[in-house]
Structure formats: structure tokens, C-alpha cells
Scaffold this active site. Structure first.
Site, PDB file in Angstrom:
ATOM      1  CD  GLU A 150      -3.066  -1.086   2.168  1.00 47.37           C
ATOM      2  OE1 GLU A 150      -2.885  -0.395   3.185  1.00 47.37           O
ATOM      3  OE2 GLU A 150      -4.134  -1.720   1.964  1.00 47.37           O
ATOM      4  CD  GLU A 311      -4.119  -5.808   2.853  1.00 42.99           C
ATOM      5  OE1 GLU A 311      -4.942  -5.114   3.495  1.00 42.99           O
ATOM      6  OE2 GLU A 311      -2.899  -5.602   2.872  1.00 42.99           O
TER       7      GLU A 311
END
Lengths: 672, 672, 672
Positions: A150, A311
Site C-alpha cells: 500500500e 486484501e
């Protein structure tokens, strides 16, 4: 297929055995198998473990873990740990630490706390990636590389400043050219040496306004966003190249945060990723079409190729103010939703809930109860069982008749400076038009301006603020050849240098619009106007175009104020196609009625028309056509089917004419 | 009794003769005497006066003042001036100045602007305290030492950082131990040298979230709070010891700010104070039970011993956005309220209103009108007259059948990190349950986890987030021996290291609960659920336990959502006692009905049951029992009395069976 | 008349030919002439163009432009470029850059980013002003000097700190005197060396509170505001003097930002400006009386002399969150409104809309459409045509029977520290009372406390917080001589040193009030009280005076709370005049009824009484009387005229007895 080595739907998620003892690890493996988990992500945030100091590397822990997992038939998505540099590193090389938008150098701690332009950071990141790749290149469990985690922050340090100045030198050649294209004579901002150019912090040209930073030198800020996107992408590429040297055949990706994430232009990133990947955390009671938009954007990054859902939470998040559990059935619904939209993996953050640290309340497959006898585990297990027999949907492709043109540069340029109305926002408009297209059942893709427009019956390009001559030409070609284009207010206003195209908005798109906008009125959000169209009254707000038509036909007119009865919604014949223009921030009702009108007028037809709350996604593979039907609502729904008999791949039931969907249920229909 | 030298109720307050000329001082003395004032606090903020430079001390001003006061029969509470270091000091030794939570070093100015770990500050503070004590040790007016003033701030400077690292070394011994107990493998936060450990500023591991700072390394932040509590307490102790050398028999205290003040764990402080002292500034329209909670907490710090009310405003504050006057009668009511709860002094901030500076609008006994003919002065005078004959209540002790278990560490640990719901707050829950206990008339104390639980029929421990094995054992003993314990959601979640106790919440308290919480749902505050219990529907919100019972009986069940009909309120027989568990943030109605239910079920009985708006506090001294009755409401109230005849100590009236209380009135009933 | 060289109403605005090519410039000139434009402002923000480095000056561009304009009959208001120092300058001399209120040094970029006390900045500013003046002194087009642009910011750097300390030394002579007058014994803030005195940043004595900064050392902050006003004014004067050396006969001004702008005490500035000038940007749906207040304040700065309207938008702004277009007719209405109030110029920001930079959406005479065929251009043209024949109104003077006493020092002192109610604000009260006076039609001026009070029948002085003995004497003289004075709560509280005048508020004004305020209650804004007066009930809020009368008569009494039936509104006979006192923040209804009552009681009479939504401004020149009538409403209005026949100077129509005004229309009536 992400990796033909494992030709099934991947099921698993992030796992941190380094936080647990061996006994727990063994218990976890048993539970993984019970849940049908076949891929585990390892190594995210493991840097201080695998490189405990500058010259020591120790992969033994993960080697043992991977061996053990492989023995149990579980594969590994291996992460580089570069999201969180270890404390020894930032202690010795503080240049690595981020400087924030206020020009304040951060101290160590947390993640995504590094400068993307620090050569020290890049060296260490490249190095550990290469060491990992070298060490594990032949491990049979390895099926995917997961670089970093991320990517998140812009940096504003002196290193970045120097590199930014070089980047500008590269781009503009001379200061005269930069000054001209940045229009620096405004407010006497002329630069006379490259060294004078600042980074856009709140100490220089940035200021906070209502809900975001904006710049008094928007041209500089825009270039800084372009530069930062490239800087951080370069970090990824440093690792990418180091890994590829050793494992050319293992795909490499990074899990992009929140698909519609303003900081990074993901279209640029996707060109360099073997497979797109992202993390999906739907908001509470968020309209399903917004989630669809995000999936479609990620799918669109690589023009329809399957992607990795890296995710999702099996239950709840922890980083929101309020973190509801996914209601029973929601995790399952959203898992299939991802698969329908192009994902070929269902990965959870996380497999086991941590017992310390800031995310200890983040949901996990194995919760603090530490048992398979939980609601959450049982739901995970059910999905795990179901998808075992669904490998047939691998390598299917979404087929859409419509597309949303999504453009980071318009988003940036429009929101980073003073406009008539600060509440008129790029994403709101994109989501509104996207939602209408989803409701039609025609299927919607997301395309970037450098991608192929052909083959779509409708393209919507809301708030396409930045349009250079090339993009205008491309859109004209699209329409000339029969395409239908929906444009809105606040479009075509600036060129690629963020300079207004004179002669009336939307600049180079005036011909397409069949008129021009003479002025844009703006009112506070609570002061509505209305548009009279199709014999109805629709609410509109925020911005109101004062329009002069040339060739366009007027479909709707404003209902109040000094532009009462003036044009608000237009239709313009252009070549073989049509352009629709909406000159205000219209209510969803208007957009929806307009889209239905266009459907009728131009004889577009969905194979399956979804009732409210239902989504239909059509996918094909070779000769086979799959209809994914989702009931996002909390009531049962009846869907009319096309001719023929269909089998639901999940439960095996046969359907003809009509299919009944339970609340939060899904069908994957294949024609018999 | 605070000091037997002055065996009456102390009446007075902060006074700053150094801001006024002699004529005013003499006028003030006349007014003090008219008002019945017998103790004056001197010297708060006098540092630049008594130590005008590094090597000069001049106590002559205060000596003259004290002589003069004593001559008029007025005693002195003497303050050390260390709350505001003089400018010459911070100019020469800038290390003394505070560094704030953003890592920004402050400039001079204001108060509580010092680093508690600065050796320079500590030296100067200790030194001036000692000089003062040495000088005034034999002054006959001296009855109490007042160290500093409202200790307030954490510091985050490099001095603190170094001492914090040492403190951690002391606590954990090795980095391995620290890393293990802090779970630093999460996000790769492993420390490899003590020097790497940061202080928790917003530049490192702290971030702002809705209404407070939270940490990405909550274990570090928790230890920082413990360290800061001890650091500041050490400042107090430096002065305490210096003073005690010279005046071992004069009590030493410091006026604690706002009893339920998050920064300092006052239980740790109280062990080192000769007498507890605090400043009471009720909020506008604040429920009286909240004020009672604060008094009871202060009383509880030293297990029931009398305390000093060091400050209250006779009229209005100035540091709130809106500063209402105390309505006529309120100051009197709240003065008796303090006395009932254990105070033996009624001190005002301040005796004379200042004419300059930031607090010039803060109320005072002598206002800007500079006359005794004001409403405020007359109300002060009336109370002064009344309390002259009330010395009988000195040394009485509150007697309570119930207690609230109050725990700073739970407060910190729960609110400093990401939890399911950021709006679920420690203090809200504590105040809600405390209020219900107050309403019963059974009497409520506040106890810390290291204090004695015995003798209480009910202990409520709302949101007891942090429970180690020792505390669990203590609570089990309490219940086993017949105690009644009320537990709630968000309890027992972590151990003393802030690590989750696996196996289902509330961790070590599962046996007491008679079940466990499998998951905690969380919703935005506007999304309520309800609990069905006692044939009624009660609102609940924020967090919702998904409960599995083992031995417990279900009293209440959720009314909606996926846990509809699942257990919400439990009762569990444990040994000789009972445990009640409330699995959500319940409305006050529920808590109140539950407490009444418990009263009935377990045959608890208040001697006087207060009607709404009335508070009853029972105190004893030797054989004598005093009932303090307060009518906090704006209507007259009738209270049923126990058998016998009672005399009101204030007005001398006799009561039997019933007592009528005027609005805002008070009775102190002693059985004839 | 601003400059007799051009004895007409000036019409034009800011123009930036340096942002455009020659062809555009020529097109612009044609459009200027079509619109009736006769004055163009040049050179604002041109510093990097005319001084491209430290030793180079190049005025050729503007010389050519001015020659060309003059040839077309267009005059020039020439600006010094000192609002935005060039990057080469701040790069070489970073001391020039501003340090903000947080003590953070800014980086380059934007405008008004300089330290007013930097000698370097002052040198460069003075120098470029002088070079400009020297170069253009004989240019025939030059009619006005425009120094800098919207002086804006306080600086808090070390240079400012040093100069502030010197300024204090100058003012107070000794530290003892400073300490005494600042009351520094409060909180031990005694200064023992001038070097110790800080500037009021958030690192020292300033803190953020609800919606503004306040100080824990308000006396210091007040002096800093005085010092900063003088520091920035000195910047202006440096340029002023440099220019005057060369062009003693050309008036010099600067365009003051937002008349009621808190940072600068414009009364001090006006003494040094040849002509007052300001920029008028009315808020959306702002009451017209607020705009009138601002114009009247600017007019009052130089006691009624004509002023320059330097900027107004022809259409919309861009720096608000929501930027509505001026509705058709509004620009015209507000243009005449400015002229009526004393302006003799109508200047637009800006003549051509820029195509880049942060203000590209700011409205302009020539918009992005780049054509005269726009609504905006046509409205500009219409006004340009109309005013050609209105030179008769030049040199008229407003005649008012009433005045508002406006005082920056009261504004500062009251809002910069803790008061009973943070929401009680100076400007709100000033605007409320001003509005009532406007509605009477008696005419309202704005006066400063050093100006002449004579000749006004009524003076209102709302929230006149700071009143020294001299001002009190002046007000007493005014009333003694027959004047009517309206006072309110929160008045007379402090003297010129910000120290409370003891004995009851309003201090030195007690005799005028005929009583005193014993205490001030304060409640949150939602908690209203009411005042009973004239047989009606009026709402009041925020602060509530608890009043003791001496000589005053009670007109109104509070309706609730502990001061129910206590005095709220007073009338006091004083010498030959009267004083009214309002002891709360009263609703506009009360203020309006009170003002009407005063009109009746004291036999005041407006020549024309405006109906709601209409404003009347009376002006005279020699024997001639002009009535400007404005219909600010969106409905037609009928106005009763005095005896006689009137001609409207704009359209030439004759009126008797009644005049009908169309929505947003204006009449300029001259008696035949």
C-alpha cells in the site's frame, strides 16, 4: 490466471507467523486446511526480522515456514518488507524518513514512512528484494511476489526538491518554457533559477481549504503529483527489476491501496505491474456500485485482465471510527463480487488476528477466540468449500457495452485549485454516472484516456476537466464513428499544462457539445436549482452552466434563477454519433432518466435487466458466457433471464426464464 | 482534619496581594473578615517576585503579608511558585521549556510550560521550595503547603526521550524482553538499540484521530503515560522532600486538576501526598452525579480520608467558551456538597479578581466592583457564617455500600489505540454506572484496583479494559466471598502489557462472566440497537457483543440485527456472589433498571432513598451518623427519613419522618 | 476628486498585459473602449518583470503599454509590485520571507509573504517604488499610485521580535513601567530584560480557541497588534516617500483589504494615505447594510472625503468555497452604491481573466470566452455608458445625522482574551446597530475615537470595550452638549493598557450609563433570555448584565432567570443629552424598536424614510442636494419623497411625491 502453477482460485491472506510460537503455527495450519486456504502471504513487515542489521540476512524463519506450508499443499505469495524500514536503518540513515506536507521531517515509527527519492532507501529496498528473490527463487511454494504494501505518501524533503527540479529541467528544458507554460507572470512567480523552485508544502505554495490542500501555484502542484507518482513507481520498479533477475517467471505485483486513490495515477503504475492487485475495504452501507467502480477501475488498468484481490477483511476493519462487522453473508457476497469483476484470488487481511499493536482489533480468519468455532471462521470455510469447484471461471473476461472515462489528471487539476465550487468533486460525479450505467445492466468498464475507446456504445466522461487537443481528437473519432458520449459541466476547461482553453468551455470539446458555456454560476450546496426535462423536474446543485448552443438540441432547461429556461442538458449529433451534455451537478434521478432515455433512443439493450439492488456481470471465456447475478439487497429478488436454460455453478440448480435470489445471494449462471 | 492547628472548616482561597497596593490589601482584609475567611493561599505564581534572579531571594513581601494576616486571625496555605518559571530562568536555561506533542519546543510564556525531566527545572523548583520552607518554617500562620499548581502537561523533548529510554531499560532489562512484550514484530517495529526508541509525538508514532491522539505503537504510548506520570510526580516529590526537611509537621499537597483528568494516574500520586487536594469547576448543567464522581474519586485516592477543596469559583470561570455565573444558591449547595463528600476546606479561586492578564474575567469573592455589596460577596459571606458552627462534621467519614472501580490504565489502553468504536469512551461508561449507584442512595465510593474491595455489596467496573491475572484473581475473591460485580463490554481485553488475552473476551474474567464474547460489532452512534429485558425495550449503541454463554443466565437479549435474540445482559453465579454483564453501551435507563433489579434481588437497602434530583450522603464519626441531603433540583423535594428525630446542623430545625428541601438547599441531619 | 487631471468617474480595473501577447492586448483595448473604460491599473505583481535581478530594471514593457493606452485616451493607475517579491530576491535574502503565527518560517511562493520589518525587504520595496516613480513621473497617462496590494499578514520572526522589543522600550521606557502596565505579576510573567519578551506565536503566549487566536498575555498581544499595524504602515510609507520625491502631485494610495479587517487599524493608516482606497467583495446574500458599513468606514477614515473603489468583481470571485455570479443588475447596483457612499472610481478586478494560476476562475470584464458578447461584458458596458453623464456627483459629500463609533482597539482587546462569552463579537454588534441606523434613513457615518463627534444627533458605540479617561471625557462632552449616545454591554471595561477600571462596568462611563454592571452572566448561544420593553418581548443572548442603576431610568427588564425583572435597557439624562444602554446582546428587533423609540422621543426625522430593502443616502455639493435611492430587494418598491420635483440623473425621469424603484434599481434624485 495469476500463475498457471496454481490453476485454481487462490484463497488465503496475510499471515504473520513471526508473531506467534510454533504450536500456534501448527494449529493455524490445521485451521487453514479446514478453511480451504491454499495461498498464504508472508513477509509483509518482516524487514527487521530478515535483515536484523545492515550486513546480516536471515531467511531461515520464512524458509522453514514455507517448507512447512508447502508440505501441507499451501502456496506462498512472498512479500518484500519495504513498507516499514527497520529502526536500525532510519536511525543510521535518517534521510530515509519522510518529510510531510508541512515540511516537517518525521521521526521513525509506523509504516510508509520513507522518502521515495532517498537513494539510501532505494538501495536497501532493491537489495533486500534481490536477496529475497535470490534466496527463494527455487522454492516450490512461491507463486507470486508482493512488493511493498500500500504505497501511500508523498514526500516533501530536500532530496525530493532537488530531484523535482531535475525532473522539471528534463521536462521543460528551459526556465523560459517552464515560466511560459506555468503562466508564472501571474502573481510574479517567475523562476530565474531551477534552485528557486520549491516543493509544494504548506510553507510554500500549498494551503488547506475546507477538506483538502490546494495550491497558489497549481501548475507546480500538478507537476509535483506527476513527479511523485513517477518517484514512487520508480521505487516499485527498483524492486521489480531486482526480483525479475532471479525469478523471471513469477509474476510481481504490489497491492494498490483503495482503487480510486487520489495520490497515484494507477494507469501509469499498471503498465509496469505483471498483474494488478488491490485491497478492497468497502465502507459501511456504501452503494454497491461504488465497489463495482473500484473493481472495474483495477480491472481496467490492465484492460480487462484478471487481477489479484490482495486484501479484504473477513469481518471488520479497525482503522475506521466505527468498524461494523460484515453482516452474515456479506463477506461471501463481496468475495464473489470480486471474482465476477475480474479477481482470481480472494485474500484476507488477515489470517490470524494479532494480539498487540495498533491493529489488534482488525478482523481475521482466526480471531482472538482462537478457534474454528466462530461465525467468521465458518463463513470463511463455506466460501472456501464453494470455490473449490469454480475453477471454470478462471480466465473469463468481463464484457461491457459502456465505459467510464476515468482521469487522474482531471481529478488533480480540478480539485487542486480554486474553482467556482469547492464541493464539486471529481469522484462524486464519476460515481454517480457509473452507478447509472451499472443499473442498466449493459455492463461498465473503466478506461483511461490512453486506452482503447472502441467497442463501447456509451462512454461517460464526467468532469473531464483537462482535455488537450489529442484527447479531444480521440473523443471526436469515437463519436464520429457512432459512439455515444456523455459530457458534463466543468469539462475541457484546461489543457495538459493546466491553462484554460479560451473561447468558452469546454474548450476543445465545444464542437462535440454543440455549444459553449459562457459562465459557471456556483451556489452553496443547500441552494438547489432544478432542471426541467422529459416533463419532469430534477434537482441540480453546486455549479450551473450558462450555456449558448450552436448545433445542439436542448433536452433540459433550468427551472429557476437568472438562467431560468436557459439550456441545462443538451444533445448534439456529431458525425455518426451523439453527444449528451449535462450542465450542472445533476441529481442521480436525472442521470438515471437520461441514461434510460439514451438506451431507448439508441436501441441499446441489456441481456439481463437487473431490478433495483441487483447487479449483473457478463463474462465470457471462449464460447462460454457466464452471468454473475448479485442480490446486494436485503430482500429476495426475481431476475428475468434470457432464452434458454442456465445452471448455477455454485449450487448446481437449473433456471429458466426467472431466477430468484435470496438476500445477499449470488448465482453464477452458465447456459446449458 | 487537614491540620489540627486550625480545627475548623477552612474558608478562603487564592490571593495575590502582589498585584495590588497596600490600601487595597487593607480593604481586602476587612472584607475577608466580613466574609468569615480564615485561610488564604499565597505565593502561587510568585516566582519572579521571590527570586528575581538566579541568586537573589526576597521573601519580605510575603512575610509582611503573612504577619499582617496572622494578626487578623487569618492563616496561610503557602504555595511554591513552580507552576510558572520566571522569564530570566527560561531565557538562560531554555531546556526548561516544554516540547509539545508535535515535537515543537515552546517559547516562554504562560504556565505549566516546563519539562518535568529537566534537571535544571528540578533544581530550581527544589531549591525555591526549600528556601521558602526554610524561611517560613516557623511562621505561626502557616498551616498547609501547596506545591506547584495544577500539574498539566506531558513533555516530549530530547531530555524526556533519554530518560524514557532509561526508564524502559530499567523496566524491561533487555530489548528482547521489550520487543516481545511490545509485540514489535507487528509492522517491523523491532528496536535494536535503546537509542532508537522515540517519544510518541505526531512526528513519530502518534496521530490525531477524531478527538484525540492515538498511537501506531500503543504499547510505547502506554509506557510513556506511565513514565510521564512518574516524571511529573517526581517533580512534586523533589519539592515535597525539600519542604519536609524543614516543616515535617505541616502537611504538603498539590491541587490536582479536574479529578478525572486523563494524563495523570492520580492513584499513584495520592500515595505521596499528605492530603489529597483538587480544584472543582463543575460544567454548565452538568449532572450532579458527575461532580459526585469527581469528589468521590479524590476521596478514594486516600481511601476515604478528608481532602482539601483547593479551588472553586464563587461565581463564574473565564476559560470556558461560555462562562455562566453560578446561579444564586449554587455556590452554597456545591460547597456543602464538597464537605459532604470529604472536603474539609472551601477555598475559592480567587479572593480578589485581577484587573489584567488572561483571567481577568474569572470570578472572585471581591469582584471588579470592589465592594462587599455584591450578590457574590453576600453569598460567600452567608456560607462563611453558616460553617462557623459546623466543625462537628470535621473528621466524619463517608460510608458507602457500593463502589466504582476506576482505572486509569484501562482508560489509557482502550482509548489510545484503534478499537471497534472510537466513540465508546471510558469516562462516559464510568459516569453512567456511577450515576445509577448514586440514585440508589446506597452510597458510592471510588476504588482503584490496588485498593481494598472488601465491605462493598456492589462493585461496578465499567469498561475494565485491562485486566491482568492478579486483578482477575482479586475480583474473583471479591465475588466468591459474596460480592456483586457488574462488568460490561470492552473489558478484560488486554493484560498489563496491552496484549490481548486469547480465548474470547473478557480474557481472565471469562469465568466471572460465565461466557465469552466472540466478536464485537460496532456501529456509528446514530445507529441504535435495543435490548429486551424485564419486559421492556432499552436502547443501546456503539458496541454490541456477540456472546456465547457457558454458565451464565441470560437476562436481556438484543432486539435487532444479526444478533437479534442473542444474549446481551447476563447474570452469573460465582462462588458466594454474583456477576452481571452488560454487552453493549447501554442507555442509562437500562443501567438504572438493572441496578434496581440487583437491589431487589440481593436485598440491598438504602437508609434513605433519594427522590430524583436529591442526593444522600451518609457519614459517620464515632457513634454519630450524619445524613447530608442535597436538593440539586430547582423544585422543592420531600425526602422520607428513617425512624427517629433529626436535627439539621445548619439551621437547627428538627425533622421526623419527612424532610422538605427547598430548591438548591441542603440539610445536615444528625440523629437526636 | 481623486485627481483633477481626470475629472470624471474613473472606470476600469486591474490589467495584466504581461500575461498576454500583443494581439490580445490590442483586442483588449478595443473592448476597453467599447466598455467605457478610462483607467487601467498596471504593474500589480510585476516585480520579476521590471526587476529581473538585483541590478537590472526594465520598464520598457509598461512604458509601451502606457503609451499605447494613453494614445487611446486611457489613463493609468500605476502599482508598485511589492506585494509579491520575486523568487531571486527571496532565494538570496530569505530573511524577507514571512514567519507565521506558529513560528514557522515560510518558503517562497504566493503573495504577501514578506516580513514588514525586514530591512532588506524595505530597501527593495522603497527602491523599486522610487525607480518606478523616477521613470514614469512625467508620463501623461499616470493619474494615481497604487502601492503594494492588500497588505495582509503579521510576521513573527526574530527581526520582528527585536524591533518589537525596541518599540516597547520606546513606549514604556523601563521594564518596571512595562511590567506594571502589563500587570505581569499575574502568572509570574515579569520581564527582567527586554530580550526576554517574546513575539506572540502559538509557541509562546498565543493559543487557538474556537475560532481565533487568543493570548495568555493579552497586554503583549495588544501591543503586538499596535506594533504590527505601525510596522506594515511603515512599509507603505517607505514607498510613499520614495514616490512623492518624484511625483509630489500624483496621489498615492494602497488598496485596503476588506474594510472591517481586524489586523490593521485603518484609522492609523488613513492619516498617511492621500486618498483612501479599498476592495469590495460582498458576501453571498449579505445584508446590504453590512456593505454600507464597510463603505462608510472607508469614507470615515478620511472624514468624508471621496475614496477609491480599487477592486470589485464584475461577476464572481474564486477564493470563496462557493462563488456565485453577481446576479444580473447586482454589479450595477453595487457600483452606484459605492459611488453614493463616497467612491469616485469603479475599478474591477480584473479586466481580463487569466488562463493559469490560482485565480483563473476569478471573474473579469473580458472572460475566458474572450468576447464582448457576454452577459458580464454587456453589463459592464451599460454602467460605463451611464456614468459618462454623471460627473456632477463628483465631490459630493455624504450628510448623516448619526454615526457609529468604530474602534479597532476595543475589537482587539475584547476578542484577544478570555471573556465571559467567546461568541460575543465586536463586529456582530457593530453591524447590528449600524443596520438599525441605516434603516431609519437618517444617514450613518462611521467615526473613530480620535475624530470629531460633533454634529451627530445619535452616536452608537456598541461593545466599546476599551475606554480611557480621555475618550470618556469626549463622550461626556458630546452628550452634555445634547448628543444621544447608545452604549451596550461589554463596554468601558478596560483602559488603554487593557486593565480593568474598577468600581463596576462600564468603568469611566458609569456616570453616562447612570448605573453600573455588577456582574455579567454568560450562556451558550442556544440559551436565550428575553427583555420586556415597550410592552413587547425581545430575544437576547450570550451576555446578560446584572445591573444596579443610580440615575438611570429602566426601559427594559429581563424576562427570565435569576435577574428576571432586573434592568436590561436603561435611559439616562446626562447634561443636555441622553444615554441609552443595552445590557445584553439584543436581537435586531429590540435594537430597531429602540432606535425608532429614540427617533420619536427626540424628534429626529429623516427626509426620506426608506421602506424595507431600500437605502437612502443624502449627499450635498454646494447648494445641491442629491438623494441616492437603492432598491436592494427583489421586489419593486415605492418611496415617499419630500416636497418638490426631482430628476433622476441616470435616466432623466422626473419624480414627485413618490418614486417607484424596480428590483435592484437605483435613482439619483436632484431637486429641480
Amino acid at each position: 490466471m495469476v500463475n498457471p502453477k496454481l490453476p485454481v482460485i487462490w484463497y488465503g491472506g496475510d499471515y504473520y507467523p513471526e508473531q506467534w510460537d510454533e504450536e500456534t503455527f501448527e494449529r493455524d495450519i490445521r485451521m487453514f486446511k479446514e478453511a480451504g486456504i491454499n495461498v498464504v502471504t508472508l513477509g509483509v513487515f518482516s524487514w527487521s526480522l530478515i535483515q536484523p542489521d545492515e550486513n546480516t540476512y536471515d531467511f531461515s524463519f520464512f524458509e522453514k515456514v514455507m517448507d512447512r506450508l508447502y508440505k501441507e499443499g499451501i502456496y506462498v505469495c512472498l512479500a518484500t518488507p519495504t513498507s516499514a524500514p527497520p529502526h536500525w536503518m532510519t536511525q543510521k540513515y535518517p534521510e530515509i524518513l519522510l518529510t510531510d506536507v508541512n515540511g516537517v521531517k518525521r521521526e521513525k515509527g509506523g509504516r510508509q514512512n520513507f522518502c521515495p527519492n532517498s537513494e539510501k532507501y532505494r538501495y536497501f529496498a532493491r537489495n533486500i528484494a534481490e536477496k529475497l528473490a535470490e534466496h527463494f527463487k527455487d522454492h516450490p511454494a512461491l507463486v507470486l511476489w508482493h512488493v511493498n504494501n500500500e504505497y501511500l505518501n508523498y514526500c516533501y524533503c530536500d532530496i525530493c526538491r532537488g530531484k523535482f527540479q531535475n525532473w522539471l529541467k528534463e521536462k521543460y528544458g528551459t526556465l523560459d518554457e517552464l515560466n511560459r507554460r506555468w503562466n508564472t507572470r501571474f502573481w510574479s512567480q517567475t523562476f530565474t533559477a531551477w534552485e528557486e523552485i520549491p516543493v509544494p508544502t504548506t510553507r510554500s505554495v500549498l494551503f488547506w481549504r475546507k477538506d483538502r490542500y490546494q495550491s497558489v501555484l497549481p501548475e507546480l502542484y500538478l507537476d509535483y503529483r506527476r513527479f511523485m507518482t513517477q518517484s514512487m513507481l520508480e521505487c516499485f520498479l527498483e524492486e521489480y527489476r531486482a526480483i525479475k533477475k532471479h525469478t523471471p517467471d513469477i509474476p510481481v505485483t504490489t497491492n494498490l491501496i483503495a482503487a480510486t486513490f487520489k495520490e497515484w495515477n494507477y494507469f501509469e503504475w499498471a503498465n509496469h505491474m505483471d498483474v494488478a492487485a488491490w485491497d478492497n475495504y468497502p465502507g459501511y452501507k456504501e452503494d454497491f456500485s461504488v465497489i463495482s467502480l473500484r473493481h472495474s477501475l483495477i480491472r481496467g488498468l490492465k484492460e480487462g485482465k484478471p487481477f489479484v484481490l490482495m486484501e479484504q477483511s473477513p469481518s471488520q476493519a479497525c482503522w475506521r471510527w466505527y468498524n461494523p462487522q460484515k453482516r452474515p453473508g456479506e463477506m461471501r457476497l463481496w468475495s464473489y463480487h470480486a471474482l465476477a469483476h475480474g479477481a482470481e484470488t480472494l485474500m484476507f487481511f488477515q489470517l490470524r488476528q494479532s494480539k498487540g499493536g495498533v491493529e489488534k482489533f482488525h478482523g481475521a480468519v482466526i480471531t482472538h477466540v482462537d478457534s474454528p468455532n466462530t461465525r467468521v471462521f465458518q463463513e470463511v470455510k463455506r466460501v472456501g468449500e464453494e470455490i473449490k469447484s469454480l475453477s471454470d471461471i478462471l480466465d473469463t473476461r468481463v464484457v461491457s457495452q459502456t465505459a467510464l472515462l476515468f482521469d487522474w489528471e482531471s481529478w488533480w487539476a480540478m480539485e487542486d485549485t480554486l474553482t467556482p465550487n469547492i464541493d464539486f468533486k471529481y469522484l462524486n460525479e464519476a460515481e454517480k454516472y457509473f452507478k447509472a450505467l451499472v443499473k442498466t445492466g449493459l455492463g461498465v468498464d473503466v478506461v483511461g484516456k490512453d486506452q482503447n475507446f472502441e467497442g463501447y456504445r456509451i462512454i461517460v466522461a464526467p468532469a473531464l476537466y483537462m482535455v488537450d487537443e489529442e484527447l479531444a481528437r480521440k473523443l471526436k473519432d469515437y463519436v464520429s464513428n457512432g459512439g455515444i458520449l456523455i459530457l458534463t459541466t466543468m469539462s475541457g476547461i484546461v489543457d495538459e499544462d493546466d491553462q484554460v482553453v479560451l473561447g468558452g468551455y469546454p474548450g476543445y470539446l465545444r464542437d462535440l457539445m454543440g455549444g459553449y458555456v459562457e459562465e459557471i454560476d456556483a451556489l452553496p450546496p443547500e441552494e438547489k436549482n432544478e432542471i426541467l426535462m422529459f416533463g419532469k423536474r430534477y434537482e441540480c446543485s453546486l455549479v450551473f452552466d450558462y450555456i449558448k448552443t450552436t448545433t445542439a438540441e436542448v433536452l433540459g432547461r433550468f427551472g429557476r434563477d437568472y438562467y431560468m429556461n436557459e439550456p441545462a442538458v443538451l444533445r448534439n449529433r456529431y458525425g455518426g454519433g451523439w453527444v449528451y451534455y449535462v450542465g450542472s451537478s445533476a441529481s442521480f434521478d436525472l442521470v438515471w432518466d437520461l441514461v434510460k432515455f439514451i438506451e431507448r433512443e439508441h436501441n441499446l439493450r441489456a441481456e439481463i435487466t437487473p431490478p433495483d439492488g441487483v447487479e449483473v456481470i457478463k463474462k465470457v471465456k471462449g464460447e462460454k458466457t457466464f452471468y454473475f447475478l448479485f442480490n446486494h439487497s436485503h430482500e429476495p429478488q426475481i431476475v428475468d433471464l434470457p432464452e434458454g436454460t442456465f445452471r448455477d455453478l455454485i449450487k448446481g440448480n437449473l433456471y429458466e426464464k426467472k431466477a430468484r435470489l435470496q438476500p445477499l445471494d449470488v448465482l453464477i449462471l452458465l447456459k446449458e
